[in-house]
Design an enzyme around this catalytic site. Structure first.
Site, PDB file in Angstrom:
ATOM      1  N   HIS A  95       0.811  -1.210   0.000  1.00  0.00           N
ATOM      2  CA  HIS A  95       0.000   0.000   0.000  1.00  0.00           C
ATOM      3  C   HIS A  95       0.846   1.263   0.000  1.00  0.00           C
ATOM      4  CE1 HIS A  95      -4.249  -1.531   0.848  1.00  0.00           C
ATOM      5  NE2 HIS A  95      -3.510  -2.565   0.481  1.00  0.00           N
ATOM      6  N   HIS A 114      -2.271 -12.190  -2.717  1.00  0.00           N
ATOM      7  CA  HIS A 114      -3.259 -12.864  -1.882  1.00  0.00           C
ATOM      8  C   HIS A 114      -2.878 -14.299  -1.554  1.00  0.00           C
ATOM      9  CE1 HIS A 114      -6.511  -9.787  -3.295  1.00  0.00           C
ATOM     10  NE2 HIS A 114      -5.641  -9.287  -2.428  1.00  0.00           N
TER      11      HIS A 114
END
Length: 729
Positions: A99, A267
């Site tokens: 992020h 993920h």
């Protein structure tokens, strides 16, 4: 953003959110006034480090292996105040790094990991960045230990990379060299919305055409890094979400294969957190009160962490073993059918139908309990979108290929905004040159002062005008972006596609100049690069113009630029560099929603200029006759080509009236005779109308500052010409 407004609700499962309530400063009283704050980002006053601190030198003294070992120990621990999932902080540090880096967009090079800007608003309080504050706080003991030798930007990216290594991935490498900022980048355009996660319609010209996302934005909603994991505007539709993914990742410089690899690999580790009530989340980082000490989103439910952790509102791991690098994500995605469901927090997600017990991951904090895995709408897009599915199936059957593509894509994601490889530091820098690093061959020659003087003479007697030499040098150098350290004169990519055909580069004039430079190059004993000849031509012309103004000054020239080839040029990504406007050359390609003077500020900020530097460059380039297409707008002098302060003298002369003749054109009219003496654009006149810029213009208009004007122009010109010379910095 109003720091007194509590941020309630899970980040992806709230209809409202915080609204920005501004204070009453000058921009509120006079909203139409030109705001120069974007140029204050280059002010060093906020930096607490010593003026002579050299981060590259400090980093090189770092024991990088010791740092990595400390990170491994931290990753495999669990701190009481914020327990780790599965006994590992792999997911936490991967997400924090992701992020940080993921805010990068290729349109203007802003965002990304290069400045450690996640520490400040608005990014530290974006809904998508919930609990990245915990990741940074977990890393604080390591930052404290290594101090100035290790920037926050480098530490966060390194922590994410080492986390993947601990998980079992062979990573591609790591390069240090990110320079931290010390104050918020207040004036980066993240969107016009005044509400977090507002419906996407306002960011698109056509809501049905997802490629119409407003430039230079990449994220689909205010406060997101990428796309909404619950679906477009919270509506589950993987095919529609795939459209958002394709646009968003393209604007980050990623193709379909990299997009799939990053989604799968991102993920493969960690889990989503949404096991509770969204309304129990407290204020974000900027809105939290002092007792929270810079931590936001306090969860009053239960322990507030571990099993009660709230982040996205989605709940569950993607794979059976969330702390391992493996191929389980694709195994689960393609083995099972998936159905729409809701997390405990009420967020929309997908869960498998009739999954085998052994394929379920254990609970993150109770190994005796197994939980269903989950998928986001973006994950399901890899199964529904035909192009994504083809790539994902290939990765499923070829896990080694997935590991390699992901490792390279992760490296690109976390290093995309660092510029050329010459800026990378440390023993883990990969040897391979990658096209997105804009490789440039090294110059294999040196030039003496005599060599430089002889070449200057050839350039000035070549038949090319001073204006042609100056404009070509400027056009080559102006592509530099301090946001991601790309562009600039080094490499001479102005002679390659796509730059050679840009309207703002005046292709016919450019071709003429380049042909003459190549002719001169062929006469030289040393084969000096075209890149050096371009810059030296402009430099020689500026030096002569200064002498013609009666100021004997030597304009510095730094040789050693190389000439890139077309094969070394990522033409697609360079399309975003095309100048839609360049106030320095009084060029505007079309009519835009923002005024030309605002576009000037954007370019000046990307070039790393201060407001005084921008001012002196405008005044000098005007009198040098360097306008686009030889336009006379702003050329407030009868001695074109002489580096005089006439632009500022005329601008501040009250014997003239300034009369508009169009949206971006004005006549400068003598009060005494009514005669139109000069013409101008908004960019010219803003230096007389804006109180701050006028204060600088008045300095340069003074009778005692003619020599100062020349010397300041030369310094600013040299700064732009050398902005990309990281090989000697």
């Amino acid at each position: 953003m109003d720091n007194n407004t509590p941020a309630s609700g899970c980040p992806f499962h709230q209809a409202g959110g915080q609204t920005s309530v501004a204070s009453t400063d000058n921009t509120d009283w006079w909203p139409n006034a030109l705001n120069l704050d974007i140029l204050s980002q280059h002010d060093s006053k906020t930096n607490p480090l010593d003026p002579d601190f050299d981060y590259a030198k400090a980093f090189k003294s770092l024991d990088l292996e010791a740092v990595k070992q400390d990170l491994r120990e931290l990753i495999n621990s669990s701190q009481d105040w914020w327990p780790s999932d599965y006994g590992s902080y792999i997911g936490m540090f991967v997400r924090t790094a992701w992020h940080l880096a993921g805010s990068y967009r290729k349109q203007d090079g802003r965002g990304g990991a290069n400045t450690g800007n996640q520490r400040f608003a608005p990014l530290n309080s974006w809904p998508d960045n919930v609990n990245t504050d915990k990741g940074r706080r977990l890393l604080w003991p390591i930052k404290k230990k290594y101090g100035n030798k290790l920037s926050w930007g480098d530490l966060i990216v390194l922590a994410g990379t080492v986390s993947y290594e601990v998980a079992g991935l062979k990573t591609f490498g790591f390069g240090g060299g990110r320079l931290d900022i010390w104050a918020p980048e207040k004036d980066i355009y993240w969107g016009e919305e005044r509400q977090w996660l507002a419906p996407t319609k306002g960011r698109y010209k056509d809501d049905q055409d997802r490629s119409s996302l407003d430039n230079p934005l990449a994220a689909v909603q205010m406060g997101l890094i990428y796309v909404n994991p619950e679906g477009v505007d919270g509506v589950q539709d993987p095919l529609r979400t795939a459209q958002d993914m394709r646009v968003t990742f393209d604007r980050m410089g990623m193709d379909d294969e990299e997009t799939v690899a990053l989604t799968v690999g991102g993920h493969t580790v960690g889990k989503a957190h949404g096991n509770g009530k969204a309304e129990n989340l407290g204020a974000d980082v900027e809105g939290a009160d002092v007792e929270f000490q810079g931590l936001g989103w306090h969860n009053s439910e239960g322990t507030g962490n571990a099993g009660n952790t709230m982040v996205s509102g989605l709940e569950g791991a993607w794979t059976t073993h969330p702390d391992k690098w493996d191929n389980e994500f694709l195994y689960l995605l393609f083995t099972y059918e998936w159905e729409k469901t809701l997390s405990p927090a009420g967020a929309k997600q997908w869960e498998p139908v009739n999954i085998k017990e052994e394929d379920k991951p254990v609970d993150a904090h109770n190994p005796n309990v197994r939980r269903n895995p989950m998928m986001t709408d973006a994950d399901m897009a890899l199964k529904f979108d035909p192009a994504y599915r083809k790539i994902a199936e290939d990765f499923y059957h070829n896990p080694e290929k997935l590991a390699d593509v992901f490792a390279r894509a992760w490296f690109k994601l976390t290093h995309r905004d660092m510029g050329p490889k010459t800026r990378y530091l440390g023993a883990d820098v990969p040897a391979e040159d990658l096209i997105w690093q804009d490789p440039i061959p090294k110059a294999d020659y040196t030039l003496s002062d005599v060599d430089v003087a002889n070449i200057k003479a050839k350039l000035l007697s070549s038949g090319l005008t001073s204006a042609e030499l100056i404009a070509t040098a400027w056009d080559s150098a102006r592509t530099f972006r301090g946001s991601d350290y790309r562009g600039g004169a080094n490499g001479a990519r102005i002679r390659l596609a796509p730059q050679k055909d840009w309207e703002g580069n005046e292709p016919a004039r450019l071709a003429k100049v380049l042909a003459k430079l190549e002719e001169i190059q062929g006469t030289l004993v040393k084969k000096v690069s075209i890149a050096d000849l371009i810059v030296l031509g402009g430099t020689a012309a500026v030096e002569k113009a200064a002498q013609d103004a009666g100021v004997n000054v030597k304009v510095p020239f730094l040789a050693g630029r190389g000439d890139a080839t077309q094969e070394q040029t990522d033409a697609y990504s360079f399309e975003d560099f095309e100048p839609k406007a360049d106030g320095f050359r009084n060029f505007v390609k079309a009519e835009y929603a923002v005024q030309p003077e605002e576009l000037l500020l954007d370019r000046a900020q990307l070039l790393g200029l201060t407001a005084p530097e921008m001012t002196v460059l405008i005044g000098g380039l005007r009198v040098l006759g360097a306008n686009y297409a030889d336009s006379k707008h702003g050329v407030f002098t009868d001695k074109v080509g002489v580096l005089s302060n006439d632009f500022f003298v005329t601008l501040t002369d009250m014997s003239y009236n300034w009369k508009p003749t169009g949206k971006n054109s004005y006549n400068i009219v003598s009060r005494a005779t009514g005669e139109t003496k000069y013409t101008a654009t908004r960019v010219d006149l803003v230096f007389g109308s804006n109180s701050i810029l006028r204060s600088y213009a008045e300095v340069y208009a003074q009778d005692d500052n003619k020599e100062k004007f020349v010397k300041d122009f030369v310094a600013a010109w040299t700064k732009v010409m050398n902005a990309d010379r990281f090989d000697v910095k």
